[in-house]
Design a protein around this motif. Structure first.
Motif, short mmCIF file in Angstrom:
data_model
loop_
_atom_site.label_atom_id
_atom_site.label_comp_id
_atom_site.label_asym_id
_atom_site.label_seq_id
_atom_site.Cartn_x
_atom_site.Cartn_y
_atom_site.Cartn_z
N ARG A 191 0.82 -1.21 0.00
CA ARG A 191 0.00 0.00 0.00
C ARG A 191 0.86 1.26 0.00
O ARG A 191 0.52 2.25 -0.65
CB ARG A 191 -0.95 -0.02 1.20
N LEU A 192 1.97 1.24 0.73
CA LEU A 192 2.88 2.38 0.72
C LEU A 192 3.48 2.57 -0.67
O LEU A 192 3.63 3.70 -1.14
CB LEU A 192 3.99 2.17 1.75
N ARG A 193 3.81 1.47 -1.31
CA ARG A 193 4.32 1.55 -2.67
C ARG A 193 3.26 2.10 -3.62
O ARG A 193 3.56 2.82 -4.57
CB ARG A 193 4.79 0.17 -3.15
N GLY A 194 2.00 1.75 -3.34
CA GLY A 194 0.92 2.28 -4.15
C GLY A 194 0.81 3.79 -4.04
O GLY A 194 0.56 4.49 -5.04
N VAL A 195 1.01 4.31 -2.84
CA VAL A 195 1.02 5.76 -2.64
C VAL A 195 2.17 6.39 -3.42
O VAL A 195 2.02 7.44 -4.06
CB VAL A 195 1.13 6.11 -1.14
N GLU A 196 3.34 5.71 -3.38
CA GLU A 196 4.49 6.21 -4.14
C GLU A 196 4.18 6.27 -5.63
O GLU A 196 4.54 7.22 -6.32
CB GLU A 196 5.71 5.31 -3.88
N VAL A 197 3.49 5.24 -6.12
CA VAL A 197 3.12 5.21 -7.53
C VAL A 197 2.19 6.37 -7.87
O VAL A 197 2.34 7.02 -8.92
CB VAL A 197 2.45 3.86 -7.89
N GLN A 198 1.24 6.66 -6.98
CA GLN A 198 0.33 7.79 -7.21
C GLN A 198 1.10 9.10 -7.29
O GLN A 198 0.82 9.96 -8.14
CB GLN A 198 -0.71 7.85 -6.10
N ILE A 199 2.07 9.28 -6.39
CA ILE A 199 2.86 10.51 -6.39
C ILE A 199 3.68 10.63 -7.66
O ILE A 199 3.71 11.70 -8.31
CB ILE A 199 3.78 10.56 -5.15
N LEU A 200 4.34 9.55 -8.05
CA LEU A 200 5.15 9.56 -9.26
C LEU A 200 4.29 9.80 -10.50
O LEU A 200 4.70 10.53 -11.42
CB LEU A 200 5.90 8.24 -9.40
N THR A 201 3.09 9.22 -10.52
CA THR A 201 2.18 9.45 -11.64
C THR A 201 1.76 10.90 -11.71
O THR A 201 1.74 11.51 -12.79
CB THR A 201 0.95 8.54 -11.52
N GLY A 202 1.42 11.49 -10.57
CA GLY A 202 1.05 12.90 -10.54
C GLY A 202 2.16 13.81 -11.02
O GLY A 202 1.90 14.88 -11.58
N ARG A 203 3.39 13.37 -10.81
CA ARG A 203 4.53 14.15 -11.29
C ARG A 203 4.87 13.87 -12.75
O ARG A 203 5.81 14.45 -13.30
CB ARG A 203 5.76 13.84 -10.43
N GLY A 204 4.14 12.93 -13.33
CA GLY A 204 4.40 12.59 -14.73
C GLY A 204 5.62 11.72 -14.92
O GLY A 204 6.11 11.55 -16.04
N ASP A 205 6.12 11.13 -13.84
CA ASP A 205 7.30 10.27 -13.91
C ASP A 205 6.84 8.82 -14.10
O ASP A 205 6.95 7.97 -13.22
CB ASP A 205 8.12 10.41 -12.63
N PHE A 206 6.36 8.54 -15.30
CA PHE A 206 5.79 7.23 -15.58
C PHE A 206 6.83 6.10 -15.56
O PHE A 206 6.52 4.99 -15.10
CB PHE A 206 5.06 7.25 -16.92
N PRO A 207 8.06 6.33 -16.04
CA PRO A 207 9.05 5.24 -15.97
C PRO A 207 9.33 4.78 -14.54
O PRO A 207 9.40 3.57 -14.28
CB PRO A 207 10.31 5.87 -16.61
#
Length: 279
Positions: A7-23
């Motif tokens: 779940r913590l990793r999922g939050v990290e994914v949301q943050i990275l997605t919001g920043r446009g850092d898809f890779p």
């Protein structure tokens, strides 16, 4: 422990997605894939992966996965999966131009959020409903609640929604732009800028790069005039066709922006023709 880490990793994914850092978002997902035997963790992982694809405008593969997971989450009572899938499906259908489908999912999301009972789910569903139905009042309610609770990302999303469907478009898009800029939410900045361009606004040029308070917006100037004329919050709300809570929120933001602390100080400053962009 494994579920909490996922779940913590999922939050990290949301943050990275919001920043446009898809890779990097894809990399995090690749290194945290749970075994299929852990059904709910695997469903959360799949939903997160599909939501990233929706944010990248890769709808064809992602939307069927999200629809399947939405159905399964409803049957099994997987609220976290339901929240992710409903949020991403509304976003995807709106981007696809499938407004009726977005409205159907948004309505279902509102019912789910009431069952979940968490403020975050309720506000997320409110933003989806506001954008799908053009519900200005709902977007304002979310904005007020998010600001009261210090949930800046949701507040920025509410400003964005109001910039899409509401009045005072420039005010709300500027507010959304400034908040997303502070959070380095590149993906959302691009979305706000795209709405701004469609309305003839170039938002990054309207924000004071020095960090000093910017000039008053049209709504803020109206507020100062109405306060000077001695109107109460309720009377101002009637004039501007806002709720009293919305007027209170705007006044609070105005005090913070100008450095003044009361209606009296605003009136005195106005009468003395003092610039309200700072003392």
């Amino acid at each position: 422990m494994r579920s909490n880490l996922a779940r913590l990793r999922g939050v990290e994914v949301q943050i990275l997605t919001g920043r446009g850092d898809f890779p990097r978002a894809a990399s995090v997902l690749a290194t945290t894939k749970p075994p299929a035997s852990c059904r709910i963790d695997f469903a959360i992982w799949q939903a997160a992966q599909a939501s990233v694809e929706v944010s990248r405008s890769r709808f064809e593969d992602a939307m069927p996965i999200l629809e399947r997971l939405r159905s399964e989450a409803g049957i099994r009572g997987w609220n976290e999966v339901g929240t992710i899938t409903h949020t991403s499906l509304v976003e995807g259908y709106l981007a696809w131009g499938e407004v009726d489908a977005a409205r159907h999912v948004a309505d279902e999301f509102c019912r789910l959020a009431e069952d979940i009972g968490s403020p975050k789910a309720r506000m997320a569903s409110g933003i989806g409903h506001a954008r799908s139905f053009g519900d200005v009042d709902r977007a304002r309610e979310v904005l007020l609640e998010a600001e009261e609770q210090g949930m800046h990302f949701i507040a920025a999303q509410a400003h964005h929604a109001l910039g899409v469907v509401g009045r005072d478009v420039a005010d709300h898009l500027e507010a959304a732009w400034a908040l997303f800029k502070k959070m380095d939410a590149t993906l959302w900045l691009k979305r706000v800028e795209a709405v701004g361009r469609s309305r003839g606004l170039v938002l990054d040029r309207r924000v004071d790069k020095s960090g000093a308070p910017g000039p008053l917006t049209d709504v803020e100037r109206q507020l100062v005039t109405l306060v000077r004329d001695g109107l109460s919050n309720r009377e101002i709300a009637e004039v501007l066709h806002y709720s009293s809570k919305t007027v209170e929120a705007y006044l609070t933001r105005l005090y913070k922006k100008t450095g003044y602390n009361s209606r009296v100080e605003l009136i005195v400053a106005h009468e003395r023709a003092v610039s309200l962009t700072g003392r």
